[in-house]
Design a protein around this motif. Structure first.
Motif, PDB file in Angstrom:
ATOM      1  N   ARG A  66      13.626  33.917  65.011  1.00 46.70           N
ATOM      2  CA  ARG A  66      12.641  33.343  64.090  1.00 46.70           C
ATOM      3  C   ARG A  66      11.745  32.332  64.795  1.00 46.70           C
ATOM      4  N   ALA A  67      12.334  31.530  65.670  1.00 45.36           N
ATOM      5  CA  ALA A  67      11.560  30.514  66.388  1.00 45.36           C
ATOM      6  C   ALA A  67      10.544  31.150  67.328  1.00 45.36           C
ATOM      7  N   ARG A  68      10.920  32.256  67.961  1.00 44.26           N
ATOM      8  CA  ARG A  68       9.973  32.964  68.832  1.00 44.26           C
ATOM      9  C   ARG A  68       8.798  33.483  68.023  1.00 44.26           C
ATOM     10  N   THR A  69       9.103  34.115  66.897  1.00 41.21           N
ATOM     11  CA  THR A  69       8.053  34.696  66.061  1.00 41.21           C
ATOM     12  C   THR A  69       7.103  33.617  65.542  1.00 41.21           C
ATOM     13  N   ALA A  70       7.664  32.469  65.168  1.00 45.58           N
ATOM     14  CA  ALA A  70       6.865  31.383  64.599  1.00 45.58           C
ATOM     15  C   ALA A  70       6.262  30.466  65.656  1.00 45.58           C
ATOM     16  N   PHE A  81      21.300  26.532  67.521  1.00 46.30           N
ATOM     17  CA  PHE A  81      20.910  26.179  66.162  1.00 46.30           C
ATOM     18  C   PHE A  81      22.043  26.408  65.166  1.00 46.30           C
ATOM     19  N   THR A  82      22.160  25.494  64.210  1.00 50.90           N
ATOM     20  CA  THR A  82      22.833  25.826  62.962  1.00 50.90           C
ATOM     21  C   THR A  82      21.752  26.395  62.049  1.00 50.90           C
ATOM     22  N   ARG A  83      22.155  27.124  61.022  1.00 50.72           N
ATOM     23  CA  ARG A  83      21.148  27.699  60.138  1.00 50.72           C
ATOM     24  C   ARG A  83      20.345  26.612  59.433  1.00 50.72           C
ATOM     25  N   ALA A  84      21.042  25.646  58.830  1.00 48.08           N
ATOM     26  CA  ALA A  84      20.342  24.559  58.130  1.00 48.08           C
ATOM     27  C   ALA A  84      19.533  23.723  59.110  1.00 48.08           C
ATOM     28  N   GLY A  85      20.080  23.523  60.310  1.00 44.16           N
ATOM     29  CA  GLY A  85      19.380  22.722  61.316  1.00 44.16           C
ATOM     30  C   GLY A  85      18.061  23.341  61.719  1.00 44.16           C
ATOM     31  N   TYR A  86      18.030  24.667  61.876  1.00 41.56           N
ATOM     32  CA  TYR A  86      16.776  25.331  62.217  1.00 41.56           C
ATOM     33  C   TYR A  86      15.768  25.187  61.094  1.00 41.56           C
ATOM     34  N   GLU A  87      16.208  25.433  59.866  1.00 45.72           N
ATOM     35  CA  GLU A  87      15.283  25.429  58.733  1.00 45.72           C
ATOM     36  C   GLU A  87      14.650  24.070  58.510  1.00 45.72           C
ATOM     37  N   GLN A  88      15.378  22.998  58.786  1.00 44.80           N
ATOM     38  CA  GLN A  88      14.835  21.663  58.541  1.00 44.80           C
ATOM     39  C   GLN A  88      14.184  21.055  59.784  1.00 44.80           C
ATOM     40  N   SER A  89      14.400  21.626  60.935  1.00 44.51           N
ATOM     41  CA  SER A  89      13.911  21.012  62.173  1.00 44.51           C
ATOM     42  C   SER A  89      12.385  20.989  62.232  1.00 44.51           C
ATOM     43  N   SER A  90      11.865  19.938  62.846  1.00 42.97           N
ATOM     44  CA  SER A  90      10.429  19.844  63.097  1.00 42.97           C
ATOM     45  C   SER A  90      10.069  20.757  64.258  1.00 42.97           C
ATOM     46  N   SER A  91       8.916  21.415  64.165  1.00 49.10           N
ATOM     47  CA  SER A  91       8.465  22.226  65.296  1.00 49.10           C
ATOM     48  C   SER A  91       8.140  21.311  66.466  1.00 49.10           C
ATOM     49  N   GLU A  92       8.076  21.917  67.641  1.00 45.81           N
ATOM     50  CA  GLU A  92       7.791  21.138  68.848  1.00 45.81           C
ATOM     51  C   GLU A  92       6.453  20.400  68.736  1.00 45.81           C
TER      52      GLU A  92
END
Length: 413
Positions: A66-70, A81-92
């Motif tokens: 998902r991060a690659r695509t986005a 990544f944890t699932r929740a951690g990815y969803e809430q994380s700020s992009s670079e």
């Protein structure tokens, strides 16, 4: 990794093993699977590893994809990544923009650090020593591993602790409370973990009350109410990326430009673009040659009036966030469409207008309208080779359809 407050009895995280050679092989085996093949990926992971390690591997493998695509992280394929951690994380990009305001501080705490994207940005954008704090052993392990991926692990101390109990022996702090629970996204700040009011109360422990808190962009925030909670001036910043308003940041104390300041920030390939102003009332007028769609951050920040004044535009209706102008001024904060025809909304009338112009490819946009874009597309059954944009809205109480020429280039995202 220090264990503060939760006790040494906390079990080790499976993410520790995910970072070794066995974990690397497991992640490599899951890389070909997309989220349409979750069942097969799960079966494979469980055949190769114990349940805890399999769960960590699946969360990481799908988040990497998902991060690659986005285009969310530059080193997504190496991160954990944890699932929740990815969803809430700020992009670079968003984290880097925010970190720039902490540049003058020598010691910074990142409370509720999650998988560590903000701590990493702070370490890369400042010369400060960073204390990253989270009470989830899997998240803090991911944060430590990700700091290593970005080569800043020597600058960040990771602590397994409660964000409300960690001693703030620092110059400034950033906090990103969890906005999710077993019920899904929490809409009330009192349901955040920790609650927003409890976090804001920690500003008093910092020199100059220098605290920033990330909240959901849809949260109703009043600078005066927040000032009461943190006992310091408050600035509101809304940040969008790729056309989506990602977050609101409450800048408190010395981090705020002044009390009540408002900013809309749009991040695109050229960097961060900032619009400052007050939530002044925007003038309205009848529809002109161009109709403009303000960026979501501008709308959330209440800065449409400031933007109208800046680019000599008006609202088409005081209750609808569409702008209009006789001459469109290209820019980051608004996307313009040239008006072809305006008519009362009606399926038969619209079908005829599309048929006359051979329009079959249609992008539908709605605001203050009872139907969703996909419902309108299904009703119109457009056929043809030409393309157009259809804006459906309510102007002065009347359901209105505005047929527009398709833009020659997309709005910066």
């Amino acid at each position: 990794m220090a264990e503060i407050g939760l006790g040494p009895e906390s079990p080790p995280s499976p993410y520790e093993r995910l970072a070794d050679a066995q974990g690397a092989r497991l992640l490599e085996s899951l890389a070909p699977f997309d989220e349409g093949r979750i069942a097969q990926a799960t079966a494979l992971a469980r055949s190769l590893a114990d349940p805890a390690l399999a769960h960590a591997a699946l969360a990481t493998a799908f988040a990497r994809r998902r991060a690659r695509t986005a285009h969310k992280f530059g080193r997504a394929d190496q991160m954990f990544f944890t699932r929740a951690g990815y969803e809430q994380s700020s992009s670079e990009s968003v984290a880097r923009h925010r970190a720039a305001r902490f540049e003058r501080y020598a010691r910074i705490a990142d409370l509720c650090c999650g998988i560590g994207s903000d701590a990493i940005a702070l370490a890369r954008s400042t010369s400060a020593r960073i204390s990253a704090v989270d009470n989830d052993v899997d998240a803090i392990t991911c944060a430590r591993l990700n700091a290593r991926v970005y080569g800043v692990d020597a600058r960040i101390d990771h602590h397994l602790s409660d964000a409300l109990r960690w001693p703030l022996a620092c110059d400034a702090a950033f906090a990103d409370p969890s906005r999710r629970s077993a019920r899904g996204r929490e809409r009330s700040s009192s349901a955040y973990q920790p609650s927003l009011r409890a976090l804001l109360g920690r500003a008093a422990e910092l020199p100059g009350h220098a605290l920033a808190v990330k909240v959901a962009p849809g949260l109703r925030t009043d600078p005066d109410e927040i000032r009461q909670a943190c006992n310091a001036p408050v600035e509101l910043e809304f940040v969008s990326e790729r056309g989506v308003c990602k977050e609101e940041v409450l800048w408190c104390g010395d981090l705020a430009r002044h009390h009540g300041a408002r900013r809309a920030t749009v991040i695109d390939a050229d960097g961060a673009h900032e619009l400052d102003g007050s939530n002044q009332r925007a003038p309205s007028t009848s529809l002109q040659r161009w109709i403009g769609e303000p960026d979501a951050a501008v709308i959330r920040a209440g800065l449409i009036g400031a933007l109208c004044e800046r680019i000599d535009a008006h609202l088409v209706d005081v209750d609808v966030a569409y702008m209009t102008a006789e001459r469109a001024r290209p820019g980051t904060f608004v996307r313009w469409y040239e008006v072809i025809e305006t008519m009362p909304f009606g399926v038969k009338r619209l079908r005829a207008a599309l048929r006359v112009r051979d329009i079959g490819r249609l992008v539908v946009k709605t605001r203050a309208f009872p139907l969703r874009p996909e419902q309108i597309v299904a009703l119109l059954k457009a056929r043809g080779d030409a393309e157009a944009v259809l804006v459906c809205t309510t102007l002065r109480g009347s359901k209105t359809a505005i047929l527009c020429r398709a833009p020659s280039a997309p709005m910066p995202t």
